[in-house]
Write a protein that holds these residues in place. Sequence first.
Motif, PDB file in Angstrom:
ATOM      1  N   UNK A  19      17.128   7.076  -2.736  1.00 54.16           N
ATOM      2  CA  UNK A  19      17.331   5.691  -2.309  1.00 54.16           C
ATOM      3  C   UNK A  19      16.302   5.366  -1.217  1.00 54.16           C
ATOM      4  N   UNK A  20      15.368   4.495  -1.534  1.00 60.46           N
ATOM      5  CA  UNK A  20      14.259   4.189  -0.626  1.00 60.46           C
ATOM      6  C   UNK A  20      14.259   2.703  -0.313  1.00 60.46           C
ATOM      7  N   UNK A  21      14.086   2.394   0.973  1.00 63.85           N
ATOM      8  CA  UNK A  21      14.127   0.987   1.380  1.00 63.85           C
ATOM      9  C   UNK A  21      13.200   0.772   2.575  1.00 63.85           C
ATOM     10  N   UNK A  22      12.494  -0.359   2.575  1.00 70.22           N
ATOM     11  CA  UNK A  22      11.638  -0.760   3.705  1.00 70.22           C
ATOM     12  C   UNK A  22      12.170  -2.067   4.258  1.00 70.22           C
ATOM     13  N   UNK A  31      10.223   7.948  -5.227  1.00 71.81           N
ATOM     14  CA  UNK A  31      11.674   7.870  -5.070  1.00 71.81           C
ATOM     15  C   UNK A  31      12.362   7.709  -6.413  1.00 71.81           C
ATOM     16  N   UNK A  32      11.789   6.913  -7.286  1.00 72.27           N
ATOM     17  CA  UNK A  32      12.358   6.726  -8.616  1.00 72.27           C
ATOM     18  C   UNK A  32      12.328   8.027  -9.404  1.00 72.27           C
ATOM     19  N   UNK A  33      11.258   8.790  -9.233  1.00 71.87           N
ATOM     20  CA  UNK A  33      11.106  10.053  -9.955  1.00 71.87           C
ATOM     21  C   UNK A  33      12.159  11.072  -9.527  1.00 71.87           C
ATOM     22  N   UNK A  34      12.514  11.109  -8.217  1.00 73.24           N
ATOM     23  CA  UNK A  34      13.439  12.112  -7.705  1.00 73.24           C
ATOM     24  C   UNK A  34      14.811  11.535  -7.333  1.00 73.24           C
ATOM     25  N   UNK A  87       0.838  -1.209   0.000  1.00 70.92           N
ATOM     26  CA  UNK A  87       0.000   0.000   0.000  1.00 70.92           C
ATOM     27  C   UNK A  87       0.870   1.255   0.000  1.00 70.92           C
ATOM     28  N   UNK A  88       1.772   1.348   0.987  1.00 75.36           N
ATOM     29  CA  UNK A  88       2.646   2.514   1.089  1.00 75.36           C
ATOM     30  C   UNK A  88       3.844   2.406   0.163  1.00 75.36           C
ATOM     31  N   UNK A  89       4.455   1.223   0.114  1.00 81.16           N
ATOM     32  CA  UNK A  89       5.688   1.042  -0.627  1.00 81.16           C
ATOM     33  C   UNK A  89       5.575   1.391  -2.096  1.00 81.16           C
ATOM     34  N   UNK A  90       4.496   0.996  -2.735  1.00 80.91           N
ATOM     35  CA  UNK A  90       4.357   1.253  -4.164  1.00 80.91           C
ATOM     36  C   UNK A  90       4.297   2.749  -4.464  1.00 80.91           C
ATOM     37  N   UNK A  91       3.625   3.504  -3.593  1.00 76.72           N
ATOM     38  CA  UNK A  91       3.523   4.953  -3.817  1.00 76.72           C
ATOM     39  C   UNK A  91       4.878   5.618  -3.620  1.00 76.72           C
ATOM     40  N   UNK A  92       5.552   5.312  -2.514  1.00 76.56           N
ATOM     41  CA  UNK A  92       6.820   5.967  -2.227  1.00 76.56           C
ATOM     42  C   UNK A  92       7.937   5.498  -3.160  1.00 76.56           C
ATOM     43  N   UNK A 139      -5.104  -2.113  14.352  1.00 78.37           N
ATOM     44  CA  UNK A 139      -6.425  -1.557  14.066  1.00 78.37           C
ATOM     45  C   UNK A 139      -6.259  -0.097  13.681  1.00 78.37           C
ATOM     46  N   UNK A 140      -6.702   0.259  12.484  1.00 78.66           N
ATOM     47  CA  UNK A 140      -6.542   1.646  12.064  1.00 78.66           C
ATOM     48  C   UNK A 140      -7.139   1.919  10.701  1.00 78.66           C
ATOM     49  N   UNK A 141      -6.850   3.104  10.190  1.00 80.26           N
ATOM     50  CA  UNK A 141      -7.329   3.546   8.891  1.00 80.26           C
ATOM     51  C   UNK A 141      -6.136   3.687   7.959  1.00 80.26           C
ATOM     52  N   UNK A 142      -6.092   2.877   6.906  1.00 76.77           N
ATOM     53  CA  UNK A 142      -4.941   2.874   6.005  1.00 76.77           C
ATOM     54  C   UNK A 142      -4.711   4.233   5.354  1.00 76.77           C
ATOM     55  N   UNK A 143      -5.791   4.872   4.915  1.00 71.69           N
ATOM     56  CA  UNK A 143      -5.643   6.138   4.198  1.00 71.69           C
ATOM     57  C   UNK A 143      -5.064   7.230   5.099  1.00 71.69           C
ATOM     58  N   UNK A 144      -5.502   7.266   6.367  1.00 73.22           N
ATOM     59  CA  UNK A 144      -4.972   8.278   7.276  1.00 73.22           C
ATOM     60  C   UNK A 144      -3.504   8.018   7.591  1.00 73.22           C
ATOM     61  N   UNK A 145      -3.143   6.750   7.819  1.00 75.27           N
ATOM     62  CA  UNK A 145      -1.740   6.431   8.077  1.00 75.27           C
ATOM     63  C   UNK A 145      -0.885   6.682   6.843  1.00 75.27           C
ATOM     64  N   UNK A 146      -1.465   6.472   5.668  1.00 73.22           N
ATOM     65  CA  UNK A 146      -0.746   6.784   4.438  1.00 73.22           C
ATOM     66  C   UNK A 146      -0.407   8.277   4.384  1.00 73.22           C
TER      67      UNK A 146
END
Length: 430
Positions: free
Chosen positions: A310-313, A304-307, A295-300, A325-332
């Motif tokens: 070096x991005x790593x999880x 990262x590729x655009x700018x 969810x998060x990794x694909x966006x970042x 328990x949470x809301x994915x969109x808010x944590x994103x």
Amino acid sequence: MLNCYIVLKVKLYISHMRLETMKIENELEALRKENQLLKELITQLPSAFTYVNPELALSVLKEKSDTPPSILKMTSTQLTAHTNQRLYLSSSENDSFHQTEAFLSDIFDLVAHHVVFIDEAGIVTLCNLQAAKDHGVNRDEIIGKHLRELVNIPDEQLLTLETARTGIEFVDREVLDKNYGILNTRILWNTDGSIKRVIGTFYFLNAIKEAEKQAIAGRIAAGIAHEIRNPLTTVRGFLQVLQASADADTKNLFQTILIPEIDRANKIISDFLSIAKPAEIRSEHFEVKEFLLNHLGRILESESLLYSIEFHINIDPSAEGTFILGNKDELLQVFLNLFQNSFQAKNTDPLRIHITCKRQENRLQISFSDNGRGIIPSALNHIFDPFFSTKDTGTGLGLSVSKKIVENHKGTMTASSDENGTVFHLDFPV
């Protein structure tokens, strides 16, 4: 008839006295149990001591052996000699107070306030977990070091050290430095009159201070919403009406500057309101690894590729299969805000952003780190304050909103920074 009335009154009185007697007996039983508990606790202490309380005209004598303490009445001579409460430790060479501190350490770890023991030279001999946590130190490493290394405050401002120097105890002393709260100090005396330990207890009020700040922000936000949002909506509506009959150049002005600026102002108000008032979270249980990677990794990763970042999880095996328990969109939104801040803080070196995730018992710990310019120490304590920004074009709401989102998820968000970069620490319940 009169006799019946008298009999009834007597019965009611007897019934009332029985209830009062039962109440007194219950209270006495509770006091007996409390007394027994305290005696058993004192019996377990490995050190011998004498505690004097002139106000009650009583003293407590604890022998070295595992025998219950003795409570003794003080004579008039003793009362004259002692005007203040004092705790005297045995001067026996075979009696080690370190055993007592080790015994008390586990108890004080359950206390929500700071409890610190120092010797006469200011060396820390006991530090409970709450004090170590709030000051950001390792409890085991701070033992044996000077008190200043725990609180990072000059010696002349440390009231616990002042007690060690002067022998004067402080009672409910308000402290107004960066560690805002209420301090109490007590001295443990040797029988020869020298100081064995100074106990400092500190009621940490920074969280309450932060809550008061949030309450003020809420009142301000309510005023802003009422006084500004409605006029902005009216102005935007008139601009749309005027836009329909305007020429091409004026329409372009409406579309590219006027209406977008009103929408931007409206968004600032909405962000500020999201900080000040509790939000209803549409929650779901989701797996952390899937959220971070897919969810998060694909966006970042695309950003990262655009700018050329070096991005790593990195996900520790302890966190795999963990749900929160949470809301994915808010944590994103939180991580996108952090990513944007890191990008704006990059220096001449290629920017590196790393996200690590691990599980510590029932807590999930996520760190977001970069190798940017870092945050100056004077600004680090204010980065979560609404409208505080080190950037000329920033609104100062990104980190405030992010922290509020994390807190709405029952988590905490803190930051550390130096010349090598900045790390944001996010902690969530599993």
